[in-house]
Write an enzyme that holds these catalytic residues in place. Structure first.
Site, mmCIF file in Angstrom:
data_model
loop_
_atom_site.group_PDB
_atom_site.id
_atom_site.type_symbol
_atom_site.label_atom_id
_atom_site.label_comp_id
_atom_site.label_asym_id
_atom_site.label_seq_id
_atom_site.Cartn_x
_atom_site.Cartn_y
_atom_site.Cartn_z
ATOM 1 N N ASP A 42 0.825 -1.256 -0.060
ATOM 2 C CA ASP A 42 0.079 0.042 0.053
ATOM 3 C C ASP A 42 0.830 1.207 -0.022
ATOM 4 O O ASP A 42 0.809 1.986 0.817
ATOM 5 C CB ASP A 42 -1.053 -0.004 0.997
ATOM 6 C CG ASP A 42 -1.760 -1.242 1.544
ATOM 7 O OD1 ASP A 42 -1.944 -1.840 0.326
ATOM 8 O OD2 ASP A 42 -1.979 -1.411 2.734
ATOM 9 N N GLU A 214 -10.905 -1.416 -4.174
ATOM 10 C CA GLU A 214 -10.577 -0.733 -3.124
ATOM 11 C C GLU A 214 -9.456 0.246 -3.621
ATOM 12 O O GLU A 214 -8.940 0.370 -4.897
ATOM 13 C CB GLU A 214 -9.919 -1.779 -2.184
ATOM 14 C CG GLU A 214 -8.698 -2.669 -2.792
ATOM 15 C CD GLU A 214 -8.463 -3.727 -1.645
ATOM 16 O OE1 GLU A 214 -8.903 -3.876 -0.708
ATOM 17 O OE2 GLU A 214 -7.199 -4.339 -1.947
#
Length: 342
Positions: A42, A214
């Protein structure tokens, strides 16, 4: 004769200066190879005030790295700027941090849940505020939970047309969908106007036994379009990839019908390059503003695991219609010219 000698001397001096002139070009011949961080799920990077500020999921804290160059992130010392409380709604599974400079202050958005009752139903986006010019210094103040309509993760912020918007991945039933809301300030939404703009509909958005959209990120198009680049499927799915939503110029971002979804991924794994699980991206630019760069995580093994994700960077271009062209994910051993202007 003196005039001829003078001309020859000037010519030789100019000839000798050519290599130096070339060396002052965008990349000055320097290259780097990925990863930026061997353990970098991430990833997020923002360029501000002559520095790159980088962060990624650490799980147990929020850490920032500061570097003059993109490749320098590899060896930059990390600064732990926040650790979660021992108990409470933001005490566990600290994921997907994003650093934004808004209205003269720094804001760190992150996902967390309650250690005593952790689940997707108790997972939300939270935010911290810092008035210091340098986000690796100063004091981070807890501004609490973002007041989204649903539980969710992966909050991001963008400004368009004089307004500020919040994007996130919302848990709605068995799906993770993409939602948007206008912001009253950096820690408060006008939740009454929150709108779901995309749901998992294609097979490539339903990998790993889940239906997931997402990591939404805003990107301005070259012809006035608005783009949202998002990650599709479960993070453990080897074919985790990036999808694209497009809103035409002048469209209202808060209307679901403003957005159309590309039928195929715009960035996906490459077996030939040994790159899998390509997703959870961010964007930055070169120091001179001439190049666009994609930041993302990927893994080297098709192992069906949400592990071994390293942070990587590569420049990207644009198609004639103004849409982004991310190309194929580069192999780890591929030398890449450093960003222009470094």
């Amino acid at each position: 004769m003196p005039m001829l000698r003078r001309k020859i001397l000037i010519f030789l001096l100019l000839l000798g200066a050519l290599p130096a002139a070339r060396a002052q070009g965008p990349a000055a011949g320097r290259t780097f190879t990925n990863p930026l961080k061997a353990n970098g799920p991430d990833p997020w990077v923002v360029r501000h005030g002559g520095y790159y500020y980088y962060t990624n999921t650490m799980g147990k804290n929020l850490t920032l790295w500061k570097s003059k160059t993109l490749e320098g992130i590899k060896d930059a010392p990390g600064a732990v700027v926040w650790t979660p409380p021992a108990a409470g709604p933001n005490s566990y599974e600290i994921w997907a941090p994003e650093l934004h400079f808004l209205s003269g202050k720094w804001y760190l958005y992150y996902t967390a849940t309650d250690k005593a009752n952790f689940s997707d139903q108790t997972r939300y986006v939270f935010v911290l505020e810092n008035a210091s010019p340098d986000p690796t210094a100063g004091t981070w103040v807890d501004k609490g939970k973002i007041n989204t309509r649903y539980s969710g993760l992966d909050g991001s912020v963008f400004e368009h047309g004089g307004r500020r918007y919040f994007l996130y991945s919302a848990y709605v039933g068995a799906q993770s969908v993409l939602a948007i809301a206008p912001m009253a300030n950096p820690w408060t939404l006008d939740a009454s106007k929150e709108t779901i703009i995309a749901r998992p509909t294609y097979a490539w958005e339903k990998g790993g036994g889940r239906q997931i959209l997402e990591g939404p990120e805003f990107l301005a198009g070259r012809r006035g379009q608005l783009f949202v680049v998002y990650s599709a499927s479960a993070c453990w799915d080897d074919n985790y990839c990036l999808g694209l939503l497009t809103a035409r110029p002048g469209a209202d971002p808060l209307r679901a019908d403003s957005w159309t979804k590309a039928p195929q991924p715009v960035f996906h794994p490459s077996a030939a390059n040994g790159v899998w699980g390509t997703g959870h991206n961010g964007f930055t630019t070169s120091p001179d503003g001439r190049e666009n760069w994609l930041i993302y995580h990927a893994k080297a093994a098709a192992d069906g695991k949400c592990e071994g994700r390293s942070a990587r960077a590569q420049r990207f271009g644009w198609n004639p219609d103004g849409t982004p062209n991310f190309g194929a994910p580069a192999a780890l051993a591929t030398p890449q010219a450093v960003p222009s202007g470094e």
